[in-house]
Design a protein around this motif. Structure first.
Motif, mmCIF file in Angstrom:
data_model
loop_
_atom_site.group_PDB
_atom_site.id
_atom_site.type_symbol
_atom_site.label_atom_id
_atom_site.label_comp_id
_atom_site.label_asym_id
_atom_site.label_seq_id
_atom_site.Cartn_x
_atom_site.Cartn_y
_atom_site.Cartn_z
ATOM 1 N N GLY A 28 6.436 13.138 85.395
ATOM 2 C CA GLY A 28 5.417 13.044 86.363
ATOM 3 C C GLY A 28 6.113 12.268 87.407
ATOM 4 N N VAL A 29 6.882 11.093 87.105
ATOM 5 C CA VAL A 29 7.423 10.214 88.194
ATOM 6 C C VAL A 29 8.184 11.284 88.993
ATOM 7 C CG1 VAL A 29 9.147 8.401 88.666
ATOM 8 C CG2 VAL A 29 7.218 8.293 86.849
ATOM 9 N N LEU A 30 9.072 12.027 88.565
ATOM 10 C CA LEU A 30 10.042 12.696 89.404
ATOM 11 C C LEU A 30 9.090 13.968 90.163
ATOM 12 C CD1 LEU A 30 12.664 13.583 86.817
ATOM 13 C CD2 LEU A 30 12.897 12.139 88.603
ATOM 14 N N CYS A 31 7.850 14.310 89.640
ATOM 15 C CA CYS A 31 7.111 15.070 90.356
ATOM 16 C C CYS A 31 6.580 14.221 91.601
ATOM 17 C CB CYS A 31 6.070 15.917 89.669
ATOM 18 S SG CYS A 31 6.689 17.139 88.654
ATOM 19 N N ALA A 32 6.315 13.059 91.440
ATOM 20 C CA ALA A 32 5.731 12.321 92.447
ATOM 21 C C ALA A 32 6.768 11.908 93.412
ATOM 22 C CB ALA A 32 5.282 10.896 92.016
ATOM 23 N N GLY A 33 8.138 12.026 93.234
ATOM 24 C CA GLY A 33 9.112 11.852 94.127
ATOM 25 C C GLY A 33 9.157 13.127 95.014
ATOM 26 N N LEU A 34 8.915 14.271 94.351
ATOM 27 C CA LEU A 34 9.005 15.486 95.210
ATOM 28 C C LEU A 34 7.774 15.389 96.230
ATOM 29 C CD1 LEU A 34 9.693 18.197 92.397
ATOM 30 C CD2 LEU A 34 11.275 17.127 94.282
ATOM 31 N N VAL A 35 6.572 14.948 95.727
ATOM 32 C CA VAL A 35 5.365 14.823 96.777
ATOM 33 C C VAL A 35 5.770 14.005 97.779
ATOM 34 C CG1 VAL A 35 3.092 14.202 97.077
ATOM 35 C CG2 VAL A 35 3.748 15.333 94.931
ATOM 36 N N VAL A 36 6.505 12.960 97.762
ATOM 37 C CA VAL A 36 7.082 12.083 98.753
ATOM 38 C C VAL A 36 7.951 12.874 99.577
ATOM 39 C CG1 VAL A 36 8.091 9.805 99.324
ATOM 40 C CG2 VAL A 36 6.508 9.691 97.389
#
Length: 667
Positions: A37-45
């Motif tokens: 989830g954290v890594l996917c949030a980074g992709l959103v950023v």
């Protein structure tokens, strides 16, 4: 940005390897899903930053893969749009899985594949050469197949996984042929070289057809959809949310990348199959959703419908582009990409709702549920947001993208070809029919599951789902509301991607008063989701206040009325079949629906029986005969295993001559 995205992919792939050695299941789930989830949030950023700054494309070459090629990766505005989509869906599914994974019977059959699946989808979006794209595509397919096979002891799951694997292999083969044609005899496998290559209209049409089969088989275009209604329900619910909400959009990305970026501008007649396939897929998908009784299979069929809407928008954009109407092409392409993002939001939400209901009751067939609004009120409220959005009702996000698409359809008289002037309004009529059927479908979906009385003890004894799942669903529901109330911000956000592939974009929307959406001209069309929301809130509140103020305060109770006989048995309620019957009978020729009624004569004590059978004509008229033909051919060709050495050498020699002849003709 590209370096951060690549590092995120490497971390996701590494997380898959680390999950293999984890033995503490509870800790492993929290670590794997939390980190994903954290890594996917980074992709959103990353995606948001590229779009907000309208930065130039960033490239990177990684020395892996083919020795003379390596792996070329790139982030441009189009890739950034799908990184935002992928990251949002992946983050929500990962948050949901922290809670839902505790109820999974075989978590270690999911954990090693889950982060790798996210990483492979990200690599497809980042790929800038054919080899990297196809390798990542195949890894994505294999890892999702492994998760579909999670409950492998069930015969239906094994059959679904096998069918998915066959269709995925077909799609990859078609993509391989398409990229081979674009690379040409020179073997320019980099996307940059493909953009510069010159092709005849015949080759461009063949590439577009191969991409429709290759990407359409993964997305769910009819008649390539047969795997989707069986594979999505078989997978765990958070995986179903990813496959339906995200993986199908990666397939859409592949089609958009080729059709609008790598190919030369296509001739107008090449848009016709895309429009026809999209509109037909939308109607057929939602018809099957209306007559099915399994909650997750209904959602899978609805995904087919929404994929049809997206492809219809893409086909319309190709038609406008071929006629030099770049602004109208931008309107249609914007509608398609916005609907892809909207579908990710509300379909992921609804698959999570179905997972929460399955966890609470152990059932996903509609006729075993009912009355859950009292047992699971928070889930019911979030489900209501999801079904309102997917039914394309204002002021939520599903309405916005479909409204934009119909605005593009209304501009079809500007097209110069009589065939398109007739076809596009006809396709618009089919899309309007699909929208109406979608509303009927999800009234049934929500009503049978959450309203009325519990039909089984499992539904009566259900309890609210966990906090992690509620948080993920609430986040998606909030995004559905925001994307519907202030859609102009989303349209402006993806405008650089539209400009990249078309050289035009819709007018800026951020400065319009009352968050009004003006796709063409204010005198022709405008829509304000914010004002609609205010009107709904005021009128609904006033009506509720009036009813409360002026209605009788005395509570009155009476037995339920059932055709003149008071009967409290929950089985007398309208069920899934009851709601579906009118649509099933009207549309019976399209879905091959057959009803059989056995009514014993007077004096016969045997039971009366009513059975309904629906048939997917694509499966029975296309795939079953094709499977029989393949089996027959394999049986006949089995004789090749028993040839002599001289005959084997003769076959090799003949094959060599055939290949050399083909190469000579190609050159």
């Amino acid at each position: 940005m590209i370096a951060f995205a690549v590092c995120s992919v490497l971390c996701l792939l590494g997380l898959s390897l680390a999950a293999i050695g984890m033995r503490d299941i509870r800790a492993a789930s929290a670590i794997v899903y939390g980190a994903s989830g954290v890594l996917c949030a980074g992709l959103v950023v990353v995606g948001l930053r590229v779009l907000a700054t309208q930065a130039d494309a960033e490239s990177m070459r990684v020395p892996v893969g083919l020795p003379w090629l390596g792996a070329h990766l790139q982030i441009d505005a189009l890739a950034a749009v799908f990184l935002v989509l992928l990251g949002t869906g992946g983050a929500a599914a990962s948050l949901y899985a922290i809670g839902y994974g505790r109820h999974e019977h075989a978590p270690l059959r999911v954990l090693p594949f889950y982060p790798g699946f996210l990483g492979a989808m990200t690599l497809v979006v980042l790929a800038a050469d054919a080899f990297t794209f196809l390798l990542s595509w195949e890894v994505m397919s294999l890892l999702s197949w492994a998760m579909v096979l999670t409950h492998h002891r069930e015969e239906e799951t094994r059959s679904a996984a096998y069918l998915y694997l066959v269709m995925a292999s077909l799609g990859t083969m078609m993509l391989l042929l398409a990229f081979g044609l674009m690379a040409g005899a020179a073997g320019g496998y980099e996307f940059a070289a493909m953009r510069e290559a010159e092709r005849s209209p015949g080759v461009a049409a063949l590439v577009l057809g191969l991409m429709m089969v290759g990407a359409g088989s993964k997305a769910g275009l009819v008649p390539l959809h047969v795997w989707l209604p069986v594979a999505h329900p078989a997978a765990p619910s958070h995986v179903s949310a990813l496959m339906s909400g995200v993986m199908t959009k990666v397939a859409v990305y592949g089609f958009v990348r080729v059709a609008f970026d790598l190919l030369d501008p296509v001739v107008w007649w090449m848009s016709v199959p895309v429009i026809v396939a999209g509109a037909g897929t939308a109607v057929m998908g939602i018809l099957f959703a209306n007559v099915d009784a399994d909650a997750k299979r209904i959602l899978a069929y609805s995904t087919i419908e929404n994929i049809g809407v997206i492809f219809a928008a893409l086909g319309l954009a190709l038609a406008f582009r071929a006629n030099g109407m770049d602004v109208l092409a931008a309107l249609a392409l914007t509608a398609g990409l916005i609907h892809a993002m909207n579908h990710m939001l509300f379909k992921s939400l609804l698959f999570m709702v179905a997972g929460a209901v399955l966890t609470a009751t152990g059932r996903q067939d509609l006729d075993a549920l009912g009355g859950l609004i009292h047992r699971m009120p928070k889930t019911a409220l979030l489900a209501l947001v999801g079904v309102t959005a997917i039914a394309a009702l204002p002021p939520l996000n599903g309405f916005v993208s479909e409204w934009l698409l119909f605005q593009a359809v209304l501009q079809s008289p500007n097209l110069t070809q009589p065939g398109l002037q007739f076809l596009v309004p006809a396709a618009g009529g089919l899309l309007a029919l699909a929208a109406a059927l979608a509303a009927a479908c999800f009234v049934r979906f929500f009503g049978v599951i959450f309203l009325g009385r519990p039909r089984t003890n499992m539904a009566r004894d259900a309890a609210e789902t966990d906090r992690w799942s509620l948080a993920a669903m609430a986040g998606l529901a909030l995004l559905c509301v925001l994307a519907g109330v202030v859609p102009g911000l989303l349209i402006d956000l993806i405008a650089p991607a539209i400009d990249l592939v078309l050289g035009a974009r819709m007018p800026a929307q951020a400065d319009n008063a009352w968050f009004t959406l003006v796709p063409v001209a204010e005198v022709q069309s405008s829509y304000s989701g914010f004002l609609v929301m205010v009107f709904v809130a005021i009128s609904g509140g006033a009506a509720a206040a009036a009813v409360y103020r002026f209605s009788s305060r005395r509570t009155r109770r009476a037995p339920a009325w059932d055709c003149g006989f008071p009967d409290a048995d929950p089985i007398t309620q309208y069920g899934a079949g009851s709601f579906a019957q009118p649509i099933r009978r009207v549309m019976a020729p399209m879905i091959a629906a057959r009803e059989t009624v056995i009514m014993p004569p007077p004096g016969d004590m045997g039971p009366a029986r009513h059975s309904v059978v629906t048939e997917d004509l694509a499966w029975t008229r296309l795939y079953l005969p094709l499977s029989a033909l393949v089996g027959l051919a394999a049986t006949r060709l089995n004789a090749l295993q028993f040839l002599t050495i001289r005959r084997y050498l003769a076959l090799v020699f003949a094959s060599l001559i055939l290949l050399l002849t083909g190469l000579t003709i190609w050159n």
